[in-house]
Enzyme design. Structure first.
Site, PDB file in Angstrom:
ATOM      1  N   GLU A   1       0.829  -1.219   0.000  1.00  0.00           N
ATOM      2  CA  GLU A   1       0.000   0.000   0.000  1.00  0.00           C
ATOM      3  C   GLU A   1       0.863   1.269   0.000  1.00  0.00           C
ATOM      4  OE1 GLU A   1      -2.047  -1.698   3.453  1.00  0.00           O
ATOM      5  OE2 GLU A   1      -3.925  -1.074   2.494  1.00  0.00           O
TER       6      GLU A   1
ATOM      7  N   GLU B   1      -3.412  -9.556   4.176  1.00  0.00           N
ATOM      8  CA  GLU B   1      -4.209  -9.259   5.366  1.00  0.00           C
ATOM      9  C   GLU B   1      -5.237 -10.327   5.696  1.00  0.00           C
ATOM     10  OE1 GLU B   1      -3.408  -7.044   3.041  1.00  0.00           O
ATOM     11  OE2 GLU B   1      -2.694  -5.208   3.985  1.00  0.00           O
TER      12      GLU B   1
HETATM   13  N1  COA Z   1       5.133  -6.931  11.596  1.00  0.00           N
HETATM   14  C1  COA Z   1       5.960  -7.165  12.625  1.00  0.00           C
HETATM   15  N2  COA Z   1       7.081  -7.895  12.515  1.00  0.00           N
HETATM   16  C2  COA Z   1       7.385  -8.388  11.317  1.00  0.00           C
HETATM   17  C3  COA Z   1       6.575  -8.182  10.182  1.00  0.00           C
HETATM   18  C4  COA Z   1       5.402  -7.414  10.359  1.00  0.00           C
HETATM   19  N3  COA Z   1       4.584  -7.138   9.353  1.00  0.00           N
HETATM   20  N4  COA Z   1       7.119  -8.816   9.131  1.00  0.00           N
HETATM   21  C5  COA Z   1       8.257  -9.387   9.575  1.00  0.00           C
HETATM   22  N5  COA Z   1       8.405  -9.137  10.895  1.00  0.00           N
HETATM   23  C6  COA Z   1       9.497  -9.569  11.770  1.00  0.00           C
HETATM   24  C7  COA Z   1       9.357 -11.047  12.167  1.00  0.00           C
HETATM   25  O1  COA Z   1       8.448 -11.164  13.251  1.00  0.00           O
HETATM   26  C8  COA Z   1      10.771 -11.353  12.545  1.00  0.00           C
HETATM   27  O2  COA Z   1      11.046 -10.780  13.808  1.00  0.00           O
HETATM   28  P1  COA Z   1      11.821 -11.657  14.955  1.00  0.00           P
HETATM   29  O3  COA Z   1      13.179 -11.940  14.347  1.00  0.00           O
HETATM   30  O4  COA Z   1      11.883 -10.737  16.133  1.00  0.00           O
HETATM   31  O5  COA Z   1      10.992 -12.883  15.147  1.00  0.00           O
HETATM   32  C9  COA Z   1      11.599 -10.559  11.524  1.00  0.00           C
HETATM   33  O6  COA Z   1      10.729  -9.518  11.066  1.00  0.00           O
HETATM   34  C10 COA Z   1      12.033 -11.364  10.324  1.00  0.00           C
HETATM   35  O7  COA Z   1      10.891 -11.954   9.747  1.00  0.00           O
HETATM   36  P2  COA Z   1      10.742 -13.525   9.481  1.00  0.00           P
HETATM   37  O8  COA Z   1       9.276 -13.851   9.434  1.00  0.00           O
HETATM   38  O9  COA Z   1      11.565 -14.297  10.430  1.00  0.00           O
HETATM   39  O10 COA Z   1      11.368 -13.625   8.021  1.00  0.00           O
HETATM   40  P3  COA Z   1      11.063 -14.718   6.905  1.00  0.00           P
HETATM   41  O11 COA Z   1      12.089 -14.533   5.857  1.00  0.00           O
HETATM   42  O12 COA Z   1      10.901 -16.060   7.494  1.00  0.00           O
HETATM   43  O13 COA Z   1       9.612 -14.284   6.292  1.00  0.00           O
HETATM   44  C11 COA Z   1       7.954 -12.740   5.487  1.00  0.00           C
HETATM   45  C12 COA Z   1       9.456 -13.068   5.631  1.00  0.00           C
HETATM   46  C13 COA Z   1       7.841 -11.328   4.911  1.00  0.00           C
HETATM   47  C14 COA Z   1       7.280 -13.736   4.522  1.00  0.00           C
HETATM   48  C15 COA Z   1       7.287 -12.825   6.878  1.00  0.00           C
HETATM   49  O14 COA Z   1       8.037 -12.047   7.776  1.00  0.00           O
HETATM   50  C16 COA Z   1       5.876 -12.326   6.893  1.00  0.00           C
HETATM   51  O15 COA Z   1       4.961 -13.030   6.453  1.00  0.00           O
HETATM   52  N6  COA Z   1       5.646 -11.105   7.445  1.00  0.00           N
HETATM   53  C17 COA Z   1       4.345 -10.540   7.618  1.00  0.00           C
HETATM   54  C18 COA Z   1       3.812 -10.007   6.311  1.00  0.00           C
HETATM   55  C19 COA Z   1       2.402  -9.511   6.494  1.00  0.00           C
HETATM   56  O16 COA Z   1       1.480 -10.255   6.780  1.00  0.00           O
HETATM   57  N7  COA Z   1       2.204  -8.187   6.316  1.00  0.00           N
HETATM   58  C20 COA Z   1       0.918  -7.569   6.396  1.00  0.00           C
HETATM   59  C21 COA Z   1       0.674  -7.086   7.767  1.00  0.00           C
HETATM   60  S1  COA Z   1      -0.946  -6.362   7.874  1.00  0.00           S
END
Ligand code: COA
Length: 260
Positions: free
Chosen positions: A114, A134
């Site tokens: 977004e 989402e």
């Molecule tokens: N909010 C808060 N923390 C987030 C985040 C978010 N949207 N996206 C990633 N992080 C944090 C993870 O919790 C992790 O923190 P930690 O090391 O303290 O546990 C760190 O960033 C690294 O992310 P991680 O998930 O371990 O990396 P990955 O390579 O395994 O996966 C993604 C990457 C992007 C696929 C995954 O982080 C993800 O699905 N994030 C959320 C995306 C999302 O749903 N966004 C919309 C929110 S409304």
């Protein structure tokens, strides 16, 4: 101005803003959103800034969404206020009055997608990934995704992304018109800077009026939009840049715009 979660540098009339929370994949917490608003508001009347490039720190993520930790306590009223607050920040970016180029260097998910949508143009690196995940959290996009994504890529494609939560890669984002260009990650900044410098070499009054006219398509009927276009075209004709641009063409030389 020192920021906790952003890096801001201004050079050759280009401000580069880097969301800098790499350990959280640059997720937008409240402090980061407040800083984004503050930074973009500071650019609005700053003559040292003509174009903004927005990117994320490191090579993995542009912005991986809003900070999910800050969502958990929301209920009906506070949820509405939360979305409206984020929309207000992105509104400042969309209505800056100067072009904003998203340099999407990795994950652009949820609020990150977004955020890119609120920018004027989007350039993606080959490793970029886009999505509106989402629904996986039991919510819908709240920072403009249901509106801007549908306007940019069409209802059917927006529905698919928003209803499935699927991620798409940079080439697919290019195919559906979500991004303007895809380049290797190593070329991303240089490509965005070269687009910025190209825009800055034009008459900046025309750039400003063009942004206003094209952005108006979101709120106007075709008839009203055409009327507005004619009004802004007229305003261009009252500028020094217009006189210089047309005179230079007829004299077979490069224009020397004063941006007045
Ligand atoms: N909010 C808060 N923390 C987030 C985040 C978010 N949207 N996206 C990633 N992080 C944090 C993870 O919790 C992790 O923190 P930690 O090391 O303290 O546990 C760190 O960033 C690294 O992310 P991680 O998930 O371990 O990396 P990955 O390579 O395994 O996966 C993604 C990457 C992007 C696929 C995954 O982080 C993800 O699905 N994030 C959320 C995306 C999302 O749903 N966004 C919309 C929110 S409304």
């Amino acid at each position: 101005m020192p920021y906790q979660n952003l890096l801001v540098e201004i050079s050759h009339r280009v401000a580069t803003v880097t969301v800098n929370r790499p350990d959280k994949l640059n997720a937008l917490n409240a402090a980061t959103k407040a800083e984004l608003k503050q930074a973009f508001e500071s650019f609005k009347n700053d003559p040292a800034v003509g174009v903004v490039i927005l990117t994320g720190a490191r090579e993995k993520s542009f912005v991986a969404g809003t900070d999910i930790k800050e969502l958990t306590e929301l209920e009906v009223k506070s949820g509405e206020a939360f979305a409206a607050g984020g929309q207000a920040v992105f509104g400042v970016i969309e209505h800056l009055g100067k072009p904003v180029i998203a340099a999407v260097n990795g994950y652009a998910l949820g609020g990150g997608c977004e955020l890119a949508l609120a920018c004027t143009l989007r350039v993606a690196s080959e490793n970029a990934k886009f999505g509106q995940p989402e629904v996986n959290l039991g919510i819908i996009p709240g920072y403009g995704g249901t509106q801007r994504l549908a306007r940019l890529v069409g209802l059917g494609r927006a529905m698919e992304l928003i209803l499935t939560g699927d991620q798409i890669d940079a080439q697919e984002a290019l195919r559906i018109g979500l991004v303007n260009k895809v380049v290797p990650l190593t070329d991303l900044r240089a490509t965005c800077e070269s687009i910025a410098q190209k825009i800055l070499s034009k008459g900046q009054q025309a750039v400003k009026f063009a942004l206003q006219a094209v952005n108006a398509t979101a709120n106007m009927s075709l008839a009203d939009g055409l009327k507005y276009e004619a009004e802004l075209f007229g305003q261009c004709c009252g500028t020094e840049d217009f006189k210089e641009g047309t005179t230079a063409f007829l004299q077979k030389r490069k224009p020397n715009f004063t941006n007045k």
